[in-house]
Write a protein that holds these residues in place. Structure first.
Motif, PDB file in Angstrom:
ATOM      1  N   GLU A  82      38.261  43.554  38.303  1.00  0.00           N
ATOM      2  CA  GLU A  82      38.064  44.801  39.047  1.00  0.00           C
ATOM      3  C   GLU A  82      36.580  45.037  39.338  1.00  0.00           C
ATOM      4  O   GLU A  82      36.207  45.428  40.455  1.00  0.00           O
ATOM      5  CB  GLU A  82      38.637  45.987  38.255  1.00  0.00           C
ATOM      6  N   TRP A  85      35.306  42.553  41.982  1.00  0.00           N
ATOM      7  CA  TRP A  85      35.837  42.851  43.321  1.00  0.00           C
ATOM      8  C   TRP A  85      35.071  44.010  43.957  1.00  0.00           C
ATOM      9  O   TRP A  85      34.781  44.003  45.141  1.00  0.00           O
ATOM     10  CB  TRP A  85      37.317  43.168  43.240  1.00  0.00           C
ATOM     11  N   GLU A  86      34.731  44.979  43.112  1.00  0.00           N
ATOM     12  CA  GLU A  86      33.995  46.133  43.610  1.00  0.00           C
ATOM     13  C   GLU A  86      32.560  45.765  43.959  1.00  0.00           C
ATOM     14  O   GLU A  86      32.049  46.120  45.030  1.00  0.00           O
ATOM     15  CB  GLU A  86      34.003  47.246  42.558  1.00  0.00           C
ATOM     16  N   GLY A  90      35.013  42.139  47.384  1.00  0.00           N
ATOM     17  CA  GLY A  90      36.039  41.114  47.538  1.00  0.00           C
ATOM     18  C   GLY A  90      35.522  39.730  47.226  1.00  0.00           C
ATOM     19  O   GLY A  90      34.318  39.472  47.290  1.00  0.00           O
ATOM     20  N   VAL A  91      36.444  38.836  46.845  1.00  0.00           N
ATOM     21  CA  VAL A  91      36.107  37.446  46.530  1.00  0.00           C
ATOM     22  C   VAL A  91      36.990  36.529  47.360  1.00  0.00           C
ATOM     23  O   VAL A  91      38.212  36.705  47.404  1.00  0.00           O
ATOM     24  CB  VAL A  91      36.304  37.155  45.027  1.00  0.00           C
ATOM     25  N   TRP A  94      37.651  31.537  44.138  1.00  0.00           N
ATOM     26  CA  TRP A  94      37.560  31.694  42.680  1.00  0.00           C
ATOM     27  C   TRP A  94      37.800  30.333  42.038  1.00  0.00           C
ATOM     28  O   TRP A  94      38.852  29.729  42.247  1.00  0.00           O
ATOM     29  CB  TRP A  94      38.585  32.700  42.178  1.00  0.00           C
ATOM     30  N   VAL A 134      43.341  37.611  40.118  1.00  0.00           N
ATOM     31  CA  VAL A 134      42.620  37.251  41.342  1.00  0.00           C
ATOM     32  C   VAL A 134      43.602  36.956  42.466  1.00  0.00           C
ATOM     33  O   VAL A 134      43.432  37.393  43.612  1.00  0.00           O
ATOM     34  CB  VAL A 134      41.715  36.031  41.077  1.00  0.00           C
ATOM     35  N   LYS A 137      45.048  40.064  44.132  1.00  0.00           N
ATOM     36  CA  LYS A 137      44.105  40.728  45.042  1.00  0.00           C
ATOM     37  C   LYS A 137      43.916  39.921  46.323  1.00  0.00           C
ATOM     38  O   LYS A 137      43.829  40.492  47.424  1.00  0.00           O
ATOM     39  CB  LYS A 137      42.760  40.937  44.339  1.00  0.00           C
TER      40      LYS A 137
END
Length: 257
Positions: A82, A85-86, A90-91, A94, A134, A137
């Motif tokens: 989290e 991502w913040e 976004g990623v 990974w 991951v 998301k």
């Protein structure tokens, strides 16, 4: 500095996270992704200074980078994901590279049972839980790539305590990769690289007997280098590999034993 390639396997505009990236294969992957144009977040468990050195190299390549510390055997995986991502908005990529070193340093002195516990906590549970978080998301975002690290001899066997332990962990990761790829398709691709004899810390100090064995078992007659894995990783997370998912790909100089 501009990326080394503007065409094949470029990663401009991508945000990547590489676990276990303060040294060895993870470091090589992080630097290769940066050379391809990605901004890279460097994970480490203990080696803060080494991780910051990798960050500095990435910055010198003209990319954005930061490090973050997390013991994958004890951390709150959800909070880690989290937060990243913040912070990164976004990623896109990974890479689960973090793993326990049971061949050199303090890890080599652990009992068989303790080694198994450590391997399962970090190599397997860490990879699985991070990938689930991951992947969810990325699937919601409609795009993303996850790349895991296996072992080329895991599914064909090798004698010895260490081989038994690594086979247990890496076979789990390789099987998980195939299933996760099906769960997350078509939005997210998931693959696994299975390295062969790669000259990391253990390879640097291996005995003459092991040095000879590596050459005998490898048709290309040399140790693999972390850069060999990194270049394959760069390809697999790029758009050039957008029809490849659910695969475990050996990078081992042709070894079949």
């Amino acid at each position: 500095m501009t990326p080394t390639s503007h065409n094949f396997a470029h990663l401009q505009g991508k945000h990547a996270v590489v676990t276990g990236a303060s040294s060895g294969i993870g470091k090589a992957i992080a630097l290769e992704l940066a050379k391809a144009g990605a901004d890279v977040c460097v994970h480490y468990a203990q080696s803060h200074r080494a991780a910051e050195a990798v960050v500095e190299e990435i910055v010198q390549l003209g990319r954005v980078s930061q490090s973050f510390q997390c013991d994958l055997s004890t951390c709150d995986h959800s909070s880690v994901v989290e937060k990243l991502w913040e912070e990164l908005s976004g990623v896109d990529i990974w890479i689960n590279n973090a793993g326990v070193d049971l061949l050199t340093g303090s890890g080599a002195k652990l009992s068989y049972s303790d080694k198994l516990t450590k391997l399962w906590q970090i190599d397997v549970t860490g990879t699985v839980l991070l990938s689930k978080l991951v992947g969810s998301k990325m699937q919601q975002a409609g795009t993303g790539v996850i790349l895991n690290i296996g072992w080329d001899q895991a599914d064909r066997g090798m004698q010895g305590d260490s081989a038994e332990l690594f086979s247990t962990a890496k076979n789990a990761i390789m099987g998980f990769t195939r299933s996760m790829a099906m769960s997350l398709a078509p939005e997210v691709r998931v693959n696994c690289i299975a390295p062969g004899w790669i000259q990391t810390a253990w390879g640097d100090q291996a005995s003459l007997e092991w040095q000879n064995r590596v050459l005998q078992e490898t048709p290309l007659q040399r140790w693999g280098q972390p850069a060999d894995i990194a270049k394959l990783a760069r390809f697999l997370v790029s758009e050039e590999a957008n029809y490849i998912t659910g695969q475990v790909i050996n990078c081992n100089g042709g070894a079949i034993r």
